[in-house]
Scaffold this active site. Structure first.
Site, short mmCIF file in Angstrom:
data_model
loop_
_atom_site.label_atom_id
_atom_site.label_comp_id
_atom_site.label_asym_id
_atom_site.label_seq_id
_atom_site.Cartn_x
_atom_site.Cartn_y
_atom_site.Cartn_z
N GLU A 1 8.68 -4.18 27.97
CA GLU A 1 8.38 -3.75 26.56
C GLU A 1 7.88 -2.25 26.43
O GLU A 1 8.14 -1.64 25.65
CB GLU A 1 7.46 -4.80 25.86
N ASP A 2 6.94 -1.99 27.49
CA ASP A 2 5.95 -0.91 27.18
C ASP A 2 6.31 0.43 28.43
O ASP A 2 5.45 1.15 28.45
CB ASP A 2 4.53 -1.27 27.48
#
Length: 280
Positions: free
Chosen positions: A68-69
């Site tokens: 996600e990051d």
């Protein structure tokens, strides 16, 4: 991880590899608290280790934010850590992508059921709860509107989920932390009153537990006694639903007697123990 000593040497080796991967992926990223971002997945994995999850789950806990990051892909995770870990990380990413129009909709039983069946592996939900618990424990640096939003979501979704899968202590922590941010004055007031009466309550629990142990031991029961104070949130709920002040709540603590039995004598022993308690 200090709490992961129960893992095999092979699993601990895989965990070390995952930490190095996670550290590299999150290099240069920082949390609102100013800490390096890697401190968060490390804390989540530590919480999961405290619950004695297996090596694959702890690796997924370390890697849960990488897709996600960071620029990490599921394909990279698969090549490094295998299909099971990849499925766990993918399941965690999908939970983060769920959108609902309001908390009432999110709190509905069918939404929680959907979360539980989102992935066939319940470890996804357990890791997500650990993730939410650490976020709630470290939310002071966030702006107030975000604190309220995350705390409300936690109260309606993640606390009931924790209860549903048997993480009762975590459910209590999430409820208390949610109240801290949604109603800080109320939380502070009840917390202060609980702390002021804690000494007397602890003393009573200790004295009464000792007395019960003596009485139950005479009957040759195999048992243990656990005492606990009621949570801040449960006291808050009782004050609200019954419209009474703190001073009018008389069950601010609880004792639990856990006894060994079989199907033939279960009810008999329960009534026997109950009669000993009520006689005194």
């Amino acid at each position: 991880l200090k709490k992961a000593s129960y893992l095999s040497r092979s699993d601990r080796s895989g965990l070390k590899k995952a930490y190095n991967f996670c550290y590299t992926a999150h290099t240069g990223q920082f949390r609102k608290t100013g800490e390096p971002y890697v401190s968060h997945p490390l804390a989540v994995a530590e919480i999961c280790a405290g619950w004695q999850l297996d090596g694959e789950a702890l690796i997924a806990a370390l890697l849960h934010d990488t897709v996600e990051d960071t620029n990490t892909s599921l394909k990279q995770i698969s090549s490094q850590f295998g299909g099971v870990v990849t499925e766990l990380v993918d399941g965690l990413s999908k939970i983060d992508q769920l959108v609902f129009k309001d908390y009432e909709e999110a709190a509905a039983a069918n939404f929680r059921k959907m979360l539980l069946t989102l992935n066939d592996d319940v470890r996804v939900i357990i890791i997500k709860i650990a993730d939410r618990l650490h976020n709630m424990q470290t939310m002071d640096a966030m702006p107030e509107y975000k604190q309220v939003k995350i705390a409300s979501e936690t109260l309606y979704i993640y606390a009931p989920l924790a209860h549903r899968i048997g993480l009762y202590n975590v459910k209590t922590q999430l409820e208390d932390l949610s109240l801290k941010y949604t109603e800080p004055k109320r939380y502070g007031s009840i917390k202060q009153m609980v702390e002021e009466t804690k000494g007397a309550q602890d003393s009573f629990i200790k004295t009464f537990s000792k007395f019960l142990k003596n009485e139950l031991s005479k009957e040759r029961f195999k048992f243990e006694i656990k005492g606990r104070s009621k949570s801040i949130y449960s006291i808050h709920r009782k004050m609200l639903t019954q419209n009474i002040p703190f001073e009018k709540i008389y069950d601010k603590f609880a004792l639990r007697i856990i006894y060994k039995c079989n199907r033939n004598n279960e009810k008999f022993l329960a009534w026997k123990i109950y009669s000993i308690v009520t006689d005194h």
